[in-house]
Design a protein around this motif. Structure first.
Motif, PDB file in Angstrom:
ATOM      1  N   UNK A  57      26.727  12.113   1.083  1.00 11.04           N
ATOM      2  CA  UNK A  57      26.347  12.897   0.324  1.00 11.04           C
ATOM      3  C   UNK A  57      26.987  13.384  -0.406  1.00 11.04           C
ATOM      4  N   UNK A  58      26.802  13.355  -1.605  1.00 13.18           N
ATOM      5  CA  UNK A  58      27.765  14.326  -2.419  1.00 13.18           C
ATOM      6  C   UNK A  58      26.346  15.931  -2.514  1.00 13.18           C
ATOM      7  N   UNK A  59      25.433  15.450  -3.152  1.00 15.94           N
ATOM      8  CA  UNK A  59      24.187  16.700  -3.439  1.00 15.94           C
ATOM      9  C   UNK A  59      23.312  16.043  -2.068  1.00 15.94           C
ATOM     10  N   UNK A  60      22.073  17.124  -3.013  1.00 17.52           N
ATOM     11  CA  UNK A  60      20.785  17.077  -1.495  1.00 17.52           C
ATOM     12  C   UNK A  60      20.208  16.443  -1.891  1.00 17.52           C
ATOM     13  N   UNK A  61      19.719  15.299  -1.407  1.00 16.30           N
ATOM     14  CA  UNK A  61      17.967  14.292  -1.912  1.00 16.30           C
ATOM     15  C   UNK A  61      17.295  15.256  -2.178  1.00 16.30           C
ATOM     16  N   UNK A  62      16.940  15.182  -3.011  1.00 15.09           N
ATOM     17  CA  UNK A  62      15.349  15.960  -4.153  1.00 15.09           C
ATOM     18  C   UNK A  62      15.046  16.461  -2.225  1.00 15.09           C
ATOM     19  N   UNK A  63      14.356  15.406  -1.048  1.00 17.85           N
ATOM     20  CA  UNK A  63      12.808  15.022  -0.646  1.00 17.85           C
ATOM     21  C   UNK A  63      13.418  16.844   0.531  1.00 17.85           C
ATOM     22  N   UNK A  64      14.482  16.995  -0.097  1.00 18.22           N
ATOM     23  CA  UNK A  64      15.667  18.571   0.843  1.00 18.22           C
ATOM     24  C   UNK A  64      15.900  19.479  -0.523  1.00 18.22           C
ATOM     25  N   UNK A  65      16.250  19.478  -1.169  1.00 14.95           N
ATOM     26  CA  UNK A  65      16.803  20.173  -2.354  1.00 14.95           C
ATOM     27  C   UNK A  65      15.498  21.160  -2.764  1.00 14.95           C
ATOM     28  N   UNK A  66      15.887  22.405  -2.498  1.00 15.25           N
ATOM     29  CA  UNK A  66      15.519  23.879  -2.993  1.00 15.25           C
ATOM     30  C   UNK A  66      13.900  24.156  -1.881  1.00 15.25           C
ATOM     31  N   UNK A  67      14.254  22.909  -0.683  1.00 17.82           N
ATOM     32  CA  UNK A  67      13.134  23.070   0.775  1.00 17.82           C
ATOM     33  C   UNK A  67      13.673  24.321   1.749  1.00 17.82           C
ATOM     34  N   UNK A 114       0.647  -1.199   0.313  1.00 22.10           N
ATOM     35  CA  UNK A 114       0.284   0.075  -0.250  1.00 22.10           C
ATOM     36  C   UNK A 114       1.139   1.604  -0.001  1.00 22.10           C
ATOM     37  N   UNK A 115       1.632   0.909   0.969  1.00 23.14           N
ATOM     38  CA  UNK A 115       2.894   2.162   0.428  1.00 23.14           C
ATOM     39  C   UNK A 115       3.543   3.096  -0.944  1.00 23.14           C
ATOM     40  N   UNK A 116       3.760   1.530  -1.280  1.00 15.91           N
ATOM     41  CA  UNK A 116       4.321   1.393  -2.464  1.00 15.91           C
ATOM     42  C   UNK A 116       3.359   1.860  -3.170  1.00 15.91           C
ATOM     43  N   UNK A 117       2.420   1.001  -3.381  1.00 12.18           N
ATOM     44  CA  UNK A 117       1.118   2.547  -4.408  1.00 12.18           C
ATOM     45  C   UNK A 117       1.181   3.696  -3.928  1.00 12.18           C
ATOM     46  N   UNK A 118       1.049   4.397  -3.025  1.00 16.98           N
ATOM     47  CA  UNK A 118       0.660   5.352  -2.359  1.00 16.98           C
ATOM     48  C   UNK A 118       1.560   6.579  -2.777  1.00 16.98           C
ATOM     49  N   UNK A 119       2.695   6.057  -2.467  1.00 18.02           N
ATOM     50  CA  UNK A 119       3.709   6.733  -1.916  1.00 18.02           C
ATOM     51  C   UNK A 119       3.475   7.470  -0.378  1.00 18.02           C
ATOM     52  N   UNK A 131       3.589  11.123  -4.355  1.00 19.36           N
ATOM     53  CA  UNK A 131       4.460  11.502  -5.708  1.00 19.36           C
ATOM     54  C   UNK A 131       4.174  12.321  -7.050  1.00 19.36           C
ATOM     55  N   UNK A 132       5.720  12.895  -6.332  1.00 15.42           N
ATOM     56  CA  UNK A 132       6.080  14.338  -6.989  1.00 15.42           C
ATOM     57  C   UNK A 132       5.252  15.037  -7.272  1.00 15.42           C
ATOM     58  N   UNK A 133       4.573  15.750  -6.287  1.00 16.68           N
ATOM     59  CA  UNK A 133       3.692  16.505  -6.351  1.00 16.68           C
ATOM     60  C   UNK A 133       4.125  17.411  -4.722  1.00 16.68           C
ATOM     61  N   UNK A 134       3.992  18.606  -4.611  1.00 18.21           N
ATOM     62  CA  UNK A 134       4.423  19.444  -3.373  1.00 18.21           C
ATOM     63  C   UNK A 134       3.744  19.744  -2.982  1.00 18.21           C
ATOM     64  N   UNK A 159      -4.881  16.197  -2.302  1.00 17.28           N
ATOM     65  CA  UNK A 159      -4.945  15.265  -3.273  1.00 17.28           C
ATOM     66  C   UNK A 159      -4.636  14.096  -3.100  1.00 17.28           C
ATOM     67  N   UNK A 160      -5.412  13.631  -2.530  1.00 15.76           N
ATOM     68  CA  UNK A 160      -4.936  12.169  -1.885  1.00 15.76           C
ATOM     69  C   UNK A 160      -6.618  11.942  -3.061  1.00 15.76           C
TER      70      UNK A 160
END
Length: 715
Positions: free
Chosen positions: A670-680, A617-622, A694-697, A714-715
């Protein structure tokens, strides 16, 4: 013939650290631990192995020891004809899984002590559980069984039959615990619905829980049912959840004097428990009550969690951090009475009461009467003439019968409980198994960290102390390997998947509770170790034993939830969440691969695969990713997180300054900022939250509630 004329010449368990093994160190049986010396002895002497698996709090293990393993004649049979090996199932769950599998397949049931007779190569040819000293209820007498097996082994034709059976049974074990089956697609929403519907159909709507016989806690089922309540608000699902939570909290499963949960109840009504207290139950059940509290707002559920944490901190915590494994059902006899055979402690004696004992402990007759009425303490009792405390009368009913205000009744009962607790402290205490197991500590770390998020009076420090203890004593930083067990300075046994997975989830949840990046770094180290040691890309599965571990007759997997959650399911969930913090997609690939490989098994029996159903369920919904950018956490955020049931929540704390973030990246390697933190970043100089799924913020928000409202839309 003397007992030293067999393949083994002495009992070697005095060298063991396991409390369960040491309980058998004085037996006349020449017990061996499961090690290469014992196995080589069996091969060298061409002798069958008698394997006995149990654990320190196991009632029937104690019974079989008293009846058979302490008996000189029985010991002579074992010593002359077998290599007797004793195993602590809590230390070696891999061996337990392998040989319990064939016991259940052949006999239709399982349990402990598990008794198995093996060829010198470890292949089983006869299995069972407890055997009495005399034939009883269709069970053969243990001594006669030993003579029969020894006689058959000495006959070449019968031995060949035993070897043929052993080969067939070994194939059956491999098919059961090692088979990966035919892969399919990742289970869809229908898997969760099927699990929910099956659980509703099977629920005991009269007494709560599942089944019409002995009642076991099933926290995994409660978690996926609560997910469904959050989504659909189905009344029948909500009712099954609350009926079960209420039954466990009100019945004898819960210790109403000292807090914490017993192992299970022997009856349908949740009245009489098996009195041992296991660390894993007191870790997994509070998480269910915390979720129930968030879902319903029922303060009783929060109090059950608090009292359980208090019990663990008081009675199962190592002075240097870390958590012990078990409290026995039986008490340690007072000093000076061990030689008195008639002074053996009674099962559960520490926990049960009669009215006169309550009156002697409580300084007010009114308070004593209220306590007896509240918890059903009567002259006749409900367990061998005494009473296991259960909630028998409501506060409202007691208020009416006593003429006191409800608040006065609650205050009086609280005082009486304290006095009864103090009196109980003077009784002989239950024996304690002081093994510190990595995986079980991971479960407890998760629970306390979750408690610190949900309840403002739960301190995460005991969880942090336990994680530090495990890292100091059981984690090899240079080798990136985890050992399973610590006991009095002795470290042993390579970690299993459950050790890595449960600890990874615990470290991640502790990061969510504290925002301390060191915990996230350790969770990632464990995740990479899971990939290295347990993932088999060809088979598409996570095995329970490490690639570098001992070779056994089968390499088991752990797919179903049992007394602990499925280690495979927990590993998949942890890998999915941790994938947000790494620059590659390998963790998500592993998670998808496992779910595809075992899709048919999950869909065929979803109720038994609770953790894997939740993982799918977590995989499908994120995950609901909440990136929290703040130096100081606003009180509103804490309150919102505490009050809101978010089963897929991932709290990704982030420091507002780029310099601090760079320091975090160094800790994480880590060498780069992971997406979960990038530009936030922090906006307007205020604490800022971003909600993503699911890639929508969401747009940056200063109020967490606004971000959650966006996510709901959004859900």
């Amino acid at each position: 013939m003397s007992s030293d004329s067999g393949p083994t010449d002495r009992n070697r368990l005095d060298e063991a650290e396991s409390p369960y093994l040491r309980q058998h160190a004085d037996n006349p049986v020449n017990w061996q631990p499961w090690d290469e010396q014992a196995l080589e002895t069996a091969r060298e002497h061409d002798a069958p192995i008698f394997l006995s698996i149990g654990y320190s709090a196991c009632h029937w293990c104690h019974v079989m020891e008293d009846e058979s393993f302490s008996d000189p004649e029985t010991a002579t049979l074992l010593n002359e004809h077998f290599v007797p090996i004793k195993v602590d199932r809590e230390e070696r769950p891999d061996l337990d899984a392998i040989y319990m599998s064939i016991c259940q397949q052949v006999t239709g049931r399982g349990g402990w002590p598990l008794s198995a007779w093996l060829t010198p190569d470890g292949e089983p040819f006869y299995v069972g559980t407890y055997f009495p000293p005399e034939e009883r209820r269709g069970m053969p007498a243990f001594g006669q069984l030993l003579e029969d097996i020894a006689g058959s082994w000495s006959d070449s034709e019968q031995r060949e039959e035993m070897y043929n059976r052993a080969r067939q049974w070994t194939d059956a074990i491999e098919s059961d615990v090692g088979d990966v089956g035919q892969p399919g697609d990742v289970p869809d929403d229908e898997a969760l619905q099927a699990a929910v519907d099956a659980a509703i159909r099977a629920a005991d709507r009269e007494h709560g829980g599942w089944g019409n016989g002995p009642k076991f806690p099933q926290p995994g089922r409660l978690h996926y049912l609560m997910r469904e309540v959050a989504r659909s608000d189905r009344d029948d699902v909500r009712s099954v959840v609350t009926e079960t939570l209420d039954a466990m909290a009100d019945g004898g499963l819960f210790d109403h004097v000292g807090g914490g949960f017993h192992r299970y109840c022997t009856d349908r009504e949740w009245v009489v428990p098996h009195f041992e207290k296991m660390l894993y139950d007191n870790a997994t059940l509070p998480r269910a009550y915390l979720a129930g509290y968030q879902l319903t707002g029922d303060e009783r559920y929060a109090e059950v969690a608090r009292e359980t944490f208090a019990f663990v901190e008081r009675e199962l915590t190592h002075e240097d951090g870390g958590f012990f494994s078990t409290l026995d059902a039986q008490s340690v006899p007072p000093a000076g009475r061990r030689e008195d055979a008639d002074a053996e402690p009674e099962e559960g004696a520490y926990f049960v009461w009669i009215p006169d004992e309550v009156r002697a402990a409580v300084d007010s007759e009114t308070a004593a009467d209220l306590l007896c009425d509240r918890f059903g303490i009567t002259e006749s009792g409900n367990f061998e003439g005494k009473t296991v405390l259960t909630v028998d009368a409501s506060i409202e009913a007691l208020s009416e019968s006593s003429g006191l205000e409800a608040s006065d009744v609650e205050r009086t009962l609280a005082s009486a409980r304290e006095q009864v607790f103090e009196a109980r402290e003077e009784r002989p205490r239950p024996a304690r198994d002081e093994k510190v197991l990595a995986g079980w500590n991971g479960l407890m770390i998760t629970a306390i960290a979750e408690g610190a998020i949900v309840l403002d009076d739960v301190d995460p420090d005991p969880a942090a102390d336990a994680l530090a203890f495990v890292r100091e004593h059981l984690w090899d930083e240079s080798e990136q390997r985890l050992a399973r067990r610590y006991k009095d300075g002795d470290v042993a046994i390579d970690g299993y998947l459950e050790d890595y997975a449960f600890l990874a989830r615990g470290a991640l949840t502790l990061f969510e509770a504290t925002g301390e990046v060191e915990h996230l770094a350790f969770a990632l180290d464990l995740a990479h170790a899971i990939e290295r040691e347990f993932w088999d890309a060809d088979d598409g599965t996570l095995y329970f034993t490490p690639t570098s571990g001992e070779s056994l007759v089968a390499r088991p997997q752990e797919l179903t939830d049992q007394s602990t959650p499925s280690s495979t399911g927990v590993a998949v969930q942890a890998l999915l969440s941790l994938s947000a913090f790494v620059p590659h997609d390998r963790f998500e690939t592993i998670a998808a691969g496992v779910l595809e490989t075992h899709a048919n098994k999950i869909e065929a029996n979803p109720m038994q695969h609770a953790s894997l159903v939740v993982a799918a369920d977590r995989y499908l919904r994120g995950d609901l990713e909440l990136t929290l950018v703040a130096d100081e956490v606003p009180a509103e955020w804490r309150t919102t997180l505490a009050e809101t049931y978010l089963p897929d929540r991932l709290l990704a704390w982030r420091p507002p300054g780029d310099g601090d973030l760079d320091a975090w990246l160094d800790v994480l390697g880590l060498d780069d900022v992971p997406p979960i933190w990038a530009d936030r970043t922090e906006r307007d100089g205020e604490a800022t939250v971003y909600a993503c799924r699911q890639f929508t913020c969401s747009p940056p928000q200063h109020h967490l509630r606004n971000a959650l409202d966006w996510a709901t839309e959004q859900a």
